[in-house]
Structure formats: C-alpha cells, structure tokens
Design a protein around this motif. Structure first.
Motif, PDB file in Angstrom:
ATOM      1  N   TYR A  76      -1.257   4.912 -10.399  1.00  0.00           N
ATOM      2  CA  TYR A  76      -1.308   4.787  -9.653  1.00  0.00           C
ATOM      3  C   TYR A  76      -2.334   4.711  -9.107  1.00  0.00           C
ATOM      4  O   TYR A  76      -2.190   3.868  -8.152  1.00  0.00           O
ATOM      5  CB  TYR A  76      -0.196   5.292  -8.873  1.00  0.00           C
ATOM      6  N   SER A  77      -2.933   6.029  -8.648  1.00  0.00           N
ATOM      7  CA  SER A  77      -3.716   6.283  -7.549  1.00  0.00           C
ATOM      8  C   SER A  77      -5.327   5.211  -7.856  1.00  0.00           C
ATOM      9  O   SER A  77      -5.640   4.618  -6.590  1.00  0.00           O
ATOM     10  CB  SER A  77      -4.989   7.430  -7.600  1.00  0.00           C
ATOM     11  N   LEU A  78      -5.286   4.445  -9.363  1.00  0.00           N
ATOM     12  CA  LEU A  78      -6.983   3.494  -9.285  1.00  0.00           C
ATOM     13  C   LEU A  78      -6.072   2.409  -8.195  1.00  0.00           C
ATOM     14  O   LEU A  78      -6.684   1.641  -7.728  1.00  0.00           O
ATOM     15  CB  LEU A  78      -6.543   3.425 -10.910  1.00  0.00           C
ATOM     16  N   LEU A  79      -4.319   1.823  -9.457  1.00  0.00           N
ATOM     17  CA  LEU A  79      -4.124   0.532  -9.126  1.00  0.00           C
ATOM     18  C   LEU A  79      -3.844   1.219  -7.236  1.00  0.00           C
ATOM     19  O   LEU A  79      -4.572   0.203  -6.205  1.00  0.00           O
ATOM     20  CB  LEU A  79      -2.105   0.801  -9.018  1.00  0.00           C
ATOM     21  N   LEU A  80      -3.545   1.463  -6.739  1.00  0.00           N
ATOM     22  CA  LEU A  80      -3.462   1.989  -4.881  1.00  0.00           C
ATOM     23  C   LEU A  80      -4.897   1.851  -4.145  1.00  0.00           C
ATOM     24  O   LEU A  80      -4.937   1.155  -3.034  1.00  0.00           O
ATOM     25  CB  LEU A  80      -3.146   3.718  -4.187  1.00  0.00           C
ATOM     26  N   VAL A  81      -5.539   2.274  -4.945  1.00  0.00           N
ATOM     27  CA  VAL A  81      -7.447   2.647  -4.285  1.00  0.00           C
ATOM     28  C   VAL A  81      -7.484   1.091  -4.614  1.00  0.00           C
ATOM     29  O   VAL A  81      -7.919   0.601  -3.713  1.00  0.00           O
ATOM     30  CB  VAL A  81      -8.353   3.438  -4.725  1.00  0.00           C
ATOM     31  N   VAL A  82      -7.750   0.564  -5.598  1.00  0.00           N
ATOM     32  CA  VAL A  82      -7.863  -1.395  -5.832  1.00  0.00           C
ATOM     33  C   VAL A  82      -7.174  -1.958  -5.064  1.00  0.00           C
ATOM     34  O   VAL A  82      -8.256  -3.143  -4.496  1.00  0.00           O
ATOM     35  CB  VAL A  82      -7.309  -1.619  -7.396  1.00  0.00           C
ATOM     36  N   LEU A  83      -5.774  -2.102  -5.076  1.00  0.00           N
ATOM     37  CA  LEU A  83      -5.088  -2.696  -3.368  1.00  0.00           C
ATOM     38  C   LEU A  83      -5.840  -2.460  -2.469  1.00  0.00           C
ATOM     39  O   LEU A  83      -5.760  -3.461  -1.894  1.00  0.00           O
ATOM     40  CB  LEU A  83      -3.766  -2.044  -3.802  1.00  0.00           C
ATOM     41  N   THR A  84      -6.361  -1.222  -2.591  1.00  0.00           N
ATOM     42  CA  THR A  84      -6.706  -1.344  -0.832  1.00  0.00           C
ATOM     43  C   THR A  84      -7.812  -1.892  -0.691  1.00  0.00           C
ATOM     44  O   THR A  84      -8.642  -2.729   0.816  1.00  0.00           O
ATOM     45  CB  THR A  84      -6.673   0.434  -0.304  1.00  0.00           C
ATOM     46  N   ILE A 112       0.963  -0.775   0.110  1.00  0.00           N
ATOM     47  CA  ILE A 112      -0.064  -0.102  -0.177  1.00  0.00           C
ATOM     48  C   ILE A 112       0.683   1.673   0.192  1.00  0.00           C
ATOM     49  O   ILE A 112       0.806   2.661  -0.789  1.00  0.00           O
ATOM     50  CB  ILE A 112      -0.652  -0.172   1.333  1.00  0.00           C
ATOM     51  N   ILE A 113       2.062   1.416   0.819  1.00  0.00           N
ATOM     52  CA  ILE A 113       2.588   2.099   1.036  1.00  0.00           C
ATOM     53  C   ILE A 113       3.903   2.307  -0.400  1.00  0.00           C
ATOM     54  O   ILE A 113       3.662   3.586  -1.185  1.00  0.00           O
ATOM     55  CB  ILE A 113       4.069   2.927   2.147  1.00  0.00           C
ATOM     56  N   PHE A 114       3.429   0.958  -1.286  1.00  0.00           N
ATOM     57  CA  PHE A 114       4.815   1.119  -2.206  1.00  0.00           C
ATOM     58  C   PHE A 114       4.078   1.482  -3.179  1.00  0.00           C
ATOM     59  O   PHE A 114       4.479   2.766  -4.322  1.00  0.00           O
ATOM     60  CB  PHE A 114       5.404  -0.497  -2.132  1.00  0.00           C
ATOM     61  N   PHE A 115       2.724   1.615  -3.846  1.00  0.00           N
ATOM     62  CA  PHE A 115       2.279   2.262  -4.106  1.00  0.00           C
ATOM     63  C   PHE A 115       1.507   3.933  -3.948  1.00  0.00           C
ATOM     64  O   PHE A 115       1.338   4.646  -4.889  1.00  0.00           O
ATOM     65  CB  PHE A 115       0.318   1.661  -4.548  1.00  0.00           C
ATOM     66  N   TRP A 116       1.524   3.986  -2.379  1.00  0.00           N
ATOM     67  CA  TRP A 116       1.023   5.748  -2.452  1.00  0.00           C
ATOM     68  C   TRP A 116       1.620   6.281  -2.571  1.00  0.00           C
ATOM     69  O   TRP A 116       1.879   7.418  -3.340  1.00  0.00           O
ATOM     70  CB  TRP A 116       0.495   5.358  -1.078  1.00  0.00           C
ATOM     71  N   TYR A 172     -13.387  -1.646   7.799  1.00  0.00           N
ATOM     72  CA  TYR A 172     -11.683  -0.766   6.892  1.00  0.00           C
ATOM     73  C   TYR A 172     -12.411  -0.528   5.728  1.00  0.00           C
ATOM     74  O   TYR A 172     -12.287   0.453   4.714  1.00  0.00           O
ATOM     75  CB  TYR A 172     -10.735  -1.863   6.695  1.00  0.00           C
ATOM     76  N   PHE A 173     -13.311  -1.876   5.052  1.00  0.00           N
ATOM     77  CA  PHE A 173     -13.673  -1.353   3.926  1.00  0.00           C
ATOM     78  C   PHE A 173     -14.582  -0.603   3.418  1.00  0.00           C
ATOM     79  O   PHE A 173     -14.135   0.129   2.245  1.00  0.00           O
ATOM     80  CB  PHE A 173     -14.019  -3.268   3.612  1.00  0.00           C
ATOM     81  N   ALA A 174     -15.459   0.055   4.149  1.00  0.00           N
ATOM     82  CA  ALA A 174     -15.828   1.140   3.872  1.00  0.00           C
ATOM     83  C   ALA A 174     -14.940   3.031   3.939  1.00  0.00           C
ATOM     84  O   ALA A 174     -15.578   3.688   3.367  1.00  0.00           O
ATOM     85  CB  ALA A 174     -17.329   1.037   5.303  1.00  0.00           C
ATOM     86  N   ALA A 175     -14.674   2.632   4.879  1.00  0.00           N
ATOM     87  CA  ALA A 175     -13.379   3.997   4.769  1.00  0.00           C
ATOM     88  C   ALA A 175     -11.860   3.648   4.368  1.00  0.00           C
ATOM     89  O   ALA A 175     -12.379   4.682   3.271  1.00  0.00           O
ATOM     90  CB  ALA A 175     -12.204   3.734   6.790  1.00  0.00           C
ATOM     91  N   ALA A 176     -12.277   2.675   3.409  1.00  0.00           N
ATOM     92  CA  ALA A 176     -11.007   2.538   1.992  1.00  0.00           C
ATOM     93  C   ALA A 176     -12.096   3.061   0.611  1.00  0.00           C
ATOM     94  O   ALA A 176     -10.981   3.697  -0.312  1.00  0.00           O
ATOM     95  CB  ALA A 176     -10.518   0.865   2.244  1.00  0.00           C
ATOM     96  N   ALA A 177     -13.054   2.145   1.026  1.00  0.00           N
ATOM     97  CA  ALA A 177     -13.822   2.626  -0.527  1.00  0.00           C
ATOM     98  C   ALA A 177     -14.155   4.334  -0.317  1.00  0.00           C
ATOM     99  O   ALA A 177     -13.829   4.900  -1.567  1.00  0.00           O
ATOM    100  CB  ALA A 177     -14.918   2.020  -0.124  1.00  0.00           C
TER     101      ALA A 177
END
Length: 606
Positions: free
Chosen positions: A533-541, A489-493, A554-559
């Motif tokens: 990269y933002s799309l990849l990051l969000v999908v990963l989270t 997550i941090i790598f893609f962020w 967590y899923f609700a917060a991440a979404a």
C-alpha cells in the motif's frame, strides 16, 4: 497512549540532549544567569542592527550598534568558556555553546566577504540568518543551563515522541518565516504590496504571479499562515498531553502569543506603508518568536518531570475533568489532520487563499462535524473500549461521562455543524460532511470494524472525504479530477498508517475480538500489505504532476516524502520490531500534513 518505549528520540541520540551531568557548584549557578544574559544581549544586538538600517529619521546609530555587537560577542565567548569550566560533562551544553561561537565567527567572515564582492543584499540575509542560528544555540544552551543538572531518564511514550517531532517542525517553520521576512526587507519587497492587510494592491489576499517583487512578500505571508496554524496546534497538544513536562505549557503559550503579536505587527506595518518603527518592532517580534520556539524545543526534548502544583478543590477537579473528557470525545488529534487536509484542499481549489469567511466557516463546520463523529464513535465502542488498554481511559469507560450524554453531545455537534455549513458555506459541502460522519459511524465503526480484516481499507473512505468538503466549499462542485485524487491519496494512506498502529496494539484488538489484519492474518502479512500500500500511495502521489494537476514544487516534495515513507515501510518489513512500527506510524501523520501543504504551495505558486 499506553505504548511506552525506552529508546531516546533521534535528536536525543544524536546530540545527547538528555545526558545527566553533575555541575561544578562554583560556576553552575553563575552560568545560569550568564547564559540567559548572553542570549538576551545577542537578541538585542540583532534588533539593534536592524534599527541602524532604518535610523535615518533618528540619525546615525552605527557607533552604538558596534558597541552592542562587541559586548554581545564578548558575552558569547565568556559563556562558552564558563560552560567548559562548569558543565564540561554535559555534551549537549558544550556543543551548543561552542557552536554559537563558531557560527558567530562564520557570520562575521561571511558578511565581510559578501560585502567585499559587492553582494550587500545577500550579506544582509546571511547575517540575519546566521544571527538567528547563533541566537538559537544561545537560547537552547540557556534553557539547558537553567535545568536541574541531574535529571533521571524516563520512558518516552509515542504521544510524547510525536509531540517532539511536531515541535521540531514548528521551530523550523518559525525560523523559515524569520528568514523570509529578512529577505523581504533586504530586497525591498516590503513596499510591493499596497493597501490594508491582508489585501495586496487591490488584488486579493494572495495574488501570486502578478509581480515578482510582490511574490516574495506573499510567499512570506503564506509561510507565516502555515506557521501560525502549526503553532496553534502545538499549543493545543501541549495543554492536552504534555502537562507532566515542566515549562512546556508556558513556553507554548508564549510562542503562540509572540507569533500572533508578530503577525499583528507585520499586518499593521504593511497597512501603514511600512514605517521604520513598525519594521523594527516586527523584527523584534520575529526574534522573540524564534527564541520561544527554541525554548519549547529544548523543554520538549527533556525527560518529563513531575510539576509541583497546588491541588485544586474537589469541585474544581471535577469540572476540569469533565471539560477535558468532553474535549477527548471529539478526538482532537484526528480532527487536526482532517482540518489540515480540508484547508489544503480549499487553497488548492482556489489557487490561493479562498474567501476568508467561507474558509473559517468550513473549518468550523468541519471541526464540529468531526467532533460529533468522534463522540458518537465513543458511544458505539463503549463495550470494547474497557477491554483495550489504550482506550480504557476514555470518558465513557472511565465513568466521567455517561453514554447517553456522549451520544447527545455528538448528535448536537453534528446538527450545529450542519447549520454552519448550510448558513455560511453551501449545501453540497454540508452533504459531504454528513456523509463522512455516517460512513465513519455506521459503515466503519458499526459494521466493518467488527466483521472483516479489510475494515480500515473500505472504511478509510470516510476519512478521505474532508478534502472533498473543502473543494466543494470553494467551487460548489466535486467534478474535478484533482479533488478525487486528493480523496484517493488519503484512501490509500489510511491502511499503512493504521496498520502500523495495529501492529503495536495487536493484543488489545485480539482481547476485544476486533478482527484487525494482524489478528486475523498475522503480523508478517500485515507488514507485507503495508509495503504494498505504501508503494501504491507514493505512485499515486507522483502521477499528479505528469497529469498536469500539480507542478514541479509538489513533485519534488512528494518524491522526497514518499521515498522516506517507503524506506520506513521496508524497514518495518525487514526488522519486524515495535520501534519500526512506531516510527512509520508517527512519520505517516507528518507525511500527510507535509504532502498536502506542498500541494497548496505548488498550486498557489504555479
């Protein structure tokens, strides 16, 4: 930072909190005193209401409380009327004074209605929650009324903008802690945890899931821990970067002191089986903390004012400047993000609060290792820092600290950090922390940064190691897939976060010959890469929950957090403005902190 914009912050744009007005001389001075007295009276009335609920040992106090409440209500109405007379041109002050009256009316009506339908517990929570909101309006209004009525508008730096946003989040968390504390008392959860704080019924620090009533108190404690950490961070940032804003340092110090005192009162109260006096004092501390948070927010959103200070002697100035320079070498802002992800990873790995000694030692070792890496980075970049406007002020190019001293300072911190890890944590955590330092200094700073536009993509791995350090500190292994997801997550962020900054300072990198992506491939390509990269990051989270590593919270917060991240990235792609880049850069830091906090809460709850 050297970046300066003239646009007001979002809060300023919505509420006009920095409008310049001319007060009516007849009432302006009186309004300042009346607003302060009204806020004080209303705070006392909230505490008095709580005293009445615990007044059995001292006899009934209902009559006294009613008198105090009536006086406070009259004072609120009087303050509103006087504001319309004295500062009718100040939209923000009028809004706050009027909103206080409206909320006070809603509070009275809702309490009566909920009691009438036989919901006394909900009535108690609603009354205290709305009461805190009324108090917040009054305190903010008093802060505005006490300021100079004609403040010049000044430019707002990105650093100040970030500080304001963090202060807003901190104030919200302080309010949430107070509201959950009221809920604990209202449902009787204050007696669900027995034993000496922070233990709960002999089951540890946060044994969530054993008893529903105890869980309510434990959630309140968990939120209080997060709030205290954020208050401490805000205080450090205030001393570091907000010295030019009148009153901010004092307000942040008062907030930190009141928050610590409130927590201490709560700990003593639980350890003594919640005697009435301690509960009242704890609520008083919550009221004081909330008021201090509101004052800090009001001051942070004012235009910066020069502070008249007594000039220290030459020797004092030299010592202060040198001490400040050594602190700057450690890159405290970067350190705070690294420590936040480390702490969250430890809570996630332990599914609760880990051993307190290991927790403190890991954060101490991480802070020392991060500071050492930062100082060595200053030494390595000493040749290009003078060429970049944002780094020319650093301790080495400004001549405050010699390169040799900075290097040995960094090496010394790294050695001390290694000793802390080996002595109090474990060898694996020490190895990972050293690996992060070596990767940051040698792979990123010395090699990738100066040779390829993909520098931050590959070099971001060094900044993604702290969660692995935290995980290893608790479990002494890093074989868990969850640990590596935290790393990923941090790598893609890192790329969208850093590229947003590089768009703002592209000319600086170009002048220094650093091949950052905007310099080599242009700003359009950089913005496109940020979106990808933002799309990849969000999908990963989001995949953590379907894979069973996280739950619904967590899923609700991440979404929600991820949707906001993508919106800001697309806005930057379409608008291609410095304002959009700065917005994404600032939000990305809050995003990472909030995302890891949501992970920690979810793992503890589920």
């Amino acid at each position: 930072m050297a970046l300066v914009v003239t646009a007001p912050s979002p809060l300023e744009a919505q509420t006009g909190l920095v409008t310049t007005t001319v007060a009516r001389p007849r009432f302006a001075s009186l309004l300042r005193w009346v607003s302060v007295v009204t806020a004080t009276l209303y705070g006392l009335s909230l505490v008095a209401e709580s005293i009445a609920r615990f007044a059995q040992p001292w006899g009934s106090l209902d009559g006294t409380v009613e008198v105090i409440a009536i006086i406070a209500t009259v004072a609120v109405l009087g303050t509103c009327a006087m504001t319309w007379l004295a500062r009718r041109d100040d939209a923000a002050l009028l809004f706050l004074a009027t909103l206080a009256v409206v909320l006070a009316a809603v509070r009275a009506l809702s309490s009566a209605l909920l009691v009438a339908v036989d919901l006394p517990t909900l009535a108690d929570v609603a009354a205290q929650g709305l009461g805190l909101l009324v108090l917040g309006c009054l305190v903010w209004a008093a802060t505005l009324a006490a300021r100079s009525p004609a403040l010049p508008k000044v430019a707002v730096s990105a650093e100040t903008e970030l500080f304001r946003r963090v202060v807003d989040v901190t104030a919200f968390l302080v309010f949430a802690v107070g509201l959950t504390g009221v809920t604990v008392r209202a449902v009787g959860a204050g007696w669900a945890c027995q034993g000496v704080f922070p233990d709960c019924n002999g089951l540890g620090i946060l044994p969530i899931g054993r008893d529903p009533l105890a869980d309510i108190q434990l959630y309140h404690r968990l939120l209080a821990y997060v709030a205290l950490a954020l208050v401490a961070w805000v205080t450090i940032e205030a001393f570091r970067s907000q010295r030019s804003v009148s009153g901010v340092i004092t307000a942040s110090a008062v907030l930190l002191g009141s928050t610590i005192a409130q927590g201490a009162l709560g700990a003593v109260s639980v350890s003594m089986d919640n005697p009435p006096l301690m509960q009242v004092l704890h609520l008083g501390g919550a009221t004081a903390s909330w008021s201090a948070a509101v004052v800090l927010a009001a001051l942070a959103h004012r235009p910066a004012l020069a502070i008249a200070r007594i000039k220290p002697s030459g020797a004092q100035r030299t010592r202060m400047r040198t001490l400040s320079a050594y602190i700057q070498l450690t890159k405290p802002r970067v350190m705070s993000l690294l420590l936040a992800t480390t702490a969250a990873a430890m809570v996630i790995a332990a599914r609760g609060m880990p051993d307190l000694g290991v927790f403190v030692a890991t954060l101490l070792g991480g802070a020392l290792m991060s500071g050492g890496a930062g100082a060595i980075n200053h030494y390595v970049d000493r040749d290009i820092d003078p060429l970049m406007g944002r780094t020319a002020w650093r301790p080495i190019p400004s001549g405050v600290i010699s390169p040799r001293r900075a290097l040995w300072f960094g090496i010394g911190l790294a050695i001390l950090a290694s000793a802390v890890f080996v002595a109090f944590v474990n060898v694996l955590a020490c190895f990972l922390a050293i690996l992060g330092l070596l990767g940051y200094v040698f792979i990123y700073t010395l090699w990738l940064k100066r040779s390829t536009p993909s520098n931050i993509v590959i070099g971001g791995a060094a900044g993604a190691i702290p969660p692995l350090v935290g995980w290893a500190a608790v479990t002494n292994e890093i074989s868990s897939l969850t640990a590596w997801y935290l790393f990923a997550i941090i790598f893609f962020w890192t790329p969208p976060h850093f590229w947003a900054l590089s768009l703002l300072i592209r000319k600086h990198y170009e002048r220094a010959g650093v091949p950052m992506l905007p310099v080599v491939r242009g700003e359009d390509e950089t913005r496109r890469q940020i979106v990808l990269y933002s799309l990849l990051l969000v999908v990963l989270t989001l995949v953590l929950s379907p894979f069973g590593m996280m739950g619904g919270i967590y899923f609700a917060a991440a979404a929600v957090l991820g949707a906001l991240f993508i919106v800001d990235a697309i806005r930057l792609w379409r608008q291609a403005t410095p304002q959009a880049a700065r917005r994404l850069y600032l939000y990305s830091m809050l995003y990472l902190f909030a995302l890891f906090a949501a992970m920690a809460v979810d793992r503890v709850v589920s």
